[in-house]
Design an enzyme around this catalytic site. Structure first.
Site, PDB file in Angstrom:
ATOM      1  N   THR A 102       0.823  -1.209   0.000  1.00  0.00           N
ATOM      2  CA  THR A 102       0.000   0.000   0.000  1.00  0.00           C
ATOM      3  C   THR A 102       0.857   1.260   0.000  1.00  0.00           C
ATOM      4  OG1 THR A 102      -1.852  -1.096   1.111  1.00  0.00           O
ATOM      5  CG2 THR A 102      -1.736   1.298   1.303  1.00  0.00           C
ATOM      6  N   SER A 141      -7.130  -0.745  -6.444  1.00  0.00           N
ATOM      7  CA  SER A 141      -6.717  -1.075  -5.083  1.00  0.00           C
ATOM      8  C   SER A 141      -5.237  -1.440  -5.149  1.00  0.00           C
ATOM      9  CB  SER A 141      -7.528  -2.258  -4.550  1.00  0.00           C
ATOM     10  OG  SER A 141      -6.920  -2.840  -3.421  1.00  0.00           O
ATOM     11  N   THR A 142      -4.555  -1.267  -4.031  1.00  0.00           N
ATOM     12  CA  THR A 142      -3.184  -1.777  -3.980  1.00  0.00           C
ATOM     13  C   THR A 142      -3.150  -3.249  -4.374  1.00  0.00           C
ATOM     14  OG1 THR A 142      -2.483  -0.212  -2.269  1.00  0.00           O
ATOM     15  CG2 THR A 142      -1.247  -2.268  -2.420  1.00  0.00           C
ATOM     16  N   ASN A 143      -4.223  -3.967  -4.037  1.00  0.00           N
ATOM     17  CA  ASN A 143      -4.238  -5.413  -4.205  1.00  0.00           C
ATOM     18  C   ASN A 143      -4.317  -5.877  -5.654  1.00  0.00           C
ATOM     19  OD1 ASN A 143      -4.269  -5.207  -1.467  1.00  0.00           O
ATOM     20  ND2 ASN A 143      -6.390  -5.862  -1.217  1.00  0.00           N
ATOM     21  N   THR A 188      35.480 -37.224 -13.569  1.00  0.00           N
ATOM     22  CA  THR A 188      34.248 -37.460 -12.815  1.00  0.00           C
ATOM     23  C   THR A 188      34.634 -37.685 -11.363  1.00  0.00           C
ATOM     24  OG1 THR A 188      34.335 -39.838 -13.289  1.00  0.00           O
ATOM     25  CG2 THR A 188      33.012 -38.472 -14.774  1.00  0.00           C
ATOM     26  N   SER A 319      46.482 -10.797  -3.464  1.00  0.00           N
ATOM     27  CA  SER A 319      46.836 -10.937  -2.062  1.00  0.00           C
ATOM     28  C   SER A 319      47.566  -9.702  -1.566  1.00  0.00           C
ATOM     29  CB  SER A 319      47.725 -12.171  -1.864  1.00  0.00           C
ATOM     30  OG  SER A 319      48.193 -12.254  -0.537  1.00  0.00           O
ATOM     31  N   SER A 320      47.328  -9.379  -0.307  1.00  0.00           N
ATOM     32  CA  SER A 320      48.048  -8.264   0.322  1.00  0.00           C
ATOM     33  C   SER A 320      49.370  -8.720   0.910  1.00  0.00           C
ATOM     34  CB  SER A 320      47.181  -7.659   1.439  1.00  0.00           C
ATOM     35  OG  SER A 320      46.924  -8.644   2.444  1.00  0.00           O
ATOM     36  N   LYS A 325      50.373 -13.180  -6.633  1.00  0.00           N
ATOM     37  CA  LYS A 325      49.196 -14.049  -6.607  1.00  0.00           C
ATOM     38  C   LYS A 325      48.029 -13.370  -7.314  1.00  0.00           C
ATOM     39  CE  LYS A 325      46.777 -17.139  -3.404  1.00  0.00           C
ATOM     40  NZ  LYS A 325      45.372 -16.886  -3.730  1.00  0.00           N
TER      41      LYS A 325
END
Length: 485
Positions: A102, A141-143, A188, A319-320, A325
């Protein structure tokens, strides 16, 4: 000059910012639902859909002689501006809200009304000239407005997602063609299996997307069924008997869609099954995309100590602490989108199940979940195609090395030497750290020419009718005493 105007509702008077196109109902909703900090304007498809519904309603009511032409023209003009992208910042209610949508409907009514008032030469808030509920929301209506808008927005979002999926499918298809000459070992359960080509591997990713494109396209029919004209619970109270048909015709003309009215509006007003099915398809897409991204991360793992069969384009430092990497960040972000979409599907499921009697009050959370899934999946497909798949390269040397060292290559020789002999070859190759080819030749089970023929590219990667003489070598046992057998 005052910075506010006074508006009234059933709870009393409130000050509304003078420059706001929304009104008192929207203001209260903003105060009541401070939940996510994200307004419905984050989903422009929904805002456009709401404006489309309001425009269609105004045109239908005017055609029926219920709304003055001058008012209709102003409402239509305001709706067309919104559909073109204006005033979206005025749709300010939170995406998660109580009241079955609504607040969103009221927000649309007020913004459209106040812009239409300006076009008529009046100030915002002067509702005696044009009223958000009596005029903009006439016969609605909102509905029925809100679920109809959700379905229209979903159809708009479907087209965007379908385009992104096709873009990604084409990228995988191009790689499948590029990699078609490259033989590799299949796997697999993460163990060596029989050979295939890298092109065949990538063609499956394209085909999985193609299948999901078809499933999503099929969902359009169910989502195209709307309940506009149902009003409060589906009985059509306050609406003209011909309103639903005329509003539908106008809405199809405005949106360019092929919507149709549900045969039973009472059922359609309370049933969210269409959203559940659609969400399930989005989950299916997410699950398969995530599986594909898992494969890409595995196949590119390494670069020295993993599979290392393909290279993903490097996008950023990984990577830090570890210099050099580079991580598979694009597949990783798509994996995370998939996790979110799978969770969103559960949200839609629970919200649909929680409906009671003639209405489901939880469509706002359904909308939030669905449109986030649409948006993020579309962005994810485009990102994966452009920043990852298009730049993938193969490592032919690693592909050949893995294939040559694989003991499971002996499976291709079953028709020539039999399962028992092949098992013995595999066991010896594994125990001695050698390859299948060397063991076959050492045991004189096949000649080098026969072995080359049996391990040809086209033999290893597709069905083949084996020569009777080769089949006879292990199907027919030798006669007793036959020294030539």
């Amino acid at each position: 000059m005052s910075e506010f105007r006074i508006e009234r509702d059933l709870l009393g008077e409130r000050e509304v910012p003078i420059d706001a196109y929304y009104g008192v109902h929207t203001l209260r909703a903003c105060e009541n639902f401070q939940i996510t900090g994200t307004s419905v304007s984050i989903f422009p498809e929904l805002v456009v859909a709401l404006a489309s519904v309001k425009q269609a309603a105004a045109q239908a009511n005017t055609e029926l002689g219920l709304l003055a032409t001058k008012k209709c023209e102003a409402i239509v003009a305001a709706c067309e501006e919104i559909r073109a992208g204006s005033l979206h910042d005025q749709f300010v209610v939170d995406v998660i809200q109580g009241g079955a949508g609504t607040s969103t409907n009221m927000n649309a009514n007020e913004v459209i009304c106040n812009r239409a008032l300006e076009l008529l030469g009046h100030e915002r808030g002067q509702y005696r000239h044009l009223h958000p509920n009596e005029d903009v929301n006439m016969a609605q209506s909102t509905n029925d407005v809100y679920p109809t808008a959700l379905r229209i927005a979903a159809l708009f979002s479907m087209d965007s997602l379908l385009a992104a999926m096709e873009h990604l499918r084409a990228a995988f298809h191009a790689k499948a063609l590029e990699f078609s000459p490259l033989l590799k070992i299949g796997r697999t359960q993460l163990q060596d299996a029989v050979p295939m080509t890298l092109g065949q591997e990538f063609s499956t990713y394209a085909l999985m997307l193609e299948e999901d494109i078809t499933r999503l396209d099929e969902a359009k029919r169910l989502i195209s069924e709307i309940n506009l004209g149902a009003t409060a619970i589906g009985t059509g109270i306050t609406a003209h008997p011909d309103y639903a048909g005329k509003a539908l015709a106008a809405l199809n003309q405005i949106t360019g869609l092929s919507l149709h009215t549900a045969p039973n509006l009472i059922e359609a007003t309370q049933d969210c099954g269409g959203f559940v099915q659609l969400s399930g398809i989005l989950k299916r897409i997410a699950v398969k995309l995530s599986k594909t991204c898992n494969d890409l991360r595995l196949l590119s793992s390494g670069p020295r100590s993993g599979f290392g069969e393909i290279n993903l384009p490097p996008m950023q430092a990984g990577s830090s602490i570890m210099p050099g990497k580079v991580n598979p960040v694009i597949p990783e972000v798509v994996n995370q989108i998939a996790f979110e979409v799978i969770g969103n599907d559960l949200t839609v499921t629970m919200a649909a199940e929680a409906g009671q009697l003639q209405l489901n009050a939880f469509e706002p959370i359904i909308a939030n979940a669905l449109f986030r899934s649409f948006k993020h999946l579309a962005n994810g497909c485009t990102t994966l195609a452009d920043l990852c798949v298009k730049g993938i390269t193969a490592n032919p040397d690693r592909l050949k090395s893995n294939l040559d060292r694989s003991i499971s290559l002996v499976t291709a020789l079953n028709p020539f030497i039999g399962y028992e002999e092949a098992t013995a070859v595999a066991a010896e190759a594994y125990a001695n750290g050698t390859n299948v080819r060397d063991v076959i030749l050492r045991r004189r089970l096949m000649t080098e020419t026969e072995l080359d023929d049996a391990l040809r590219h086209e033999v290893l990667t597709q069905p083949r009718v084996y020569e009777l003489v080769n089949r006879a070598r292990h199907i027919d046992p030798p006669e007793a005493g036959d020294e030539n057998s």
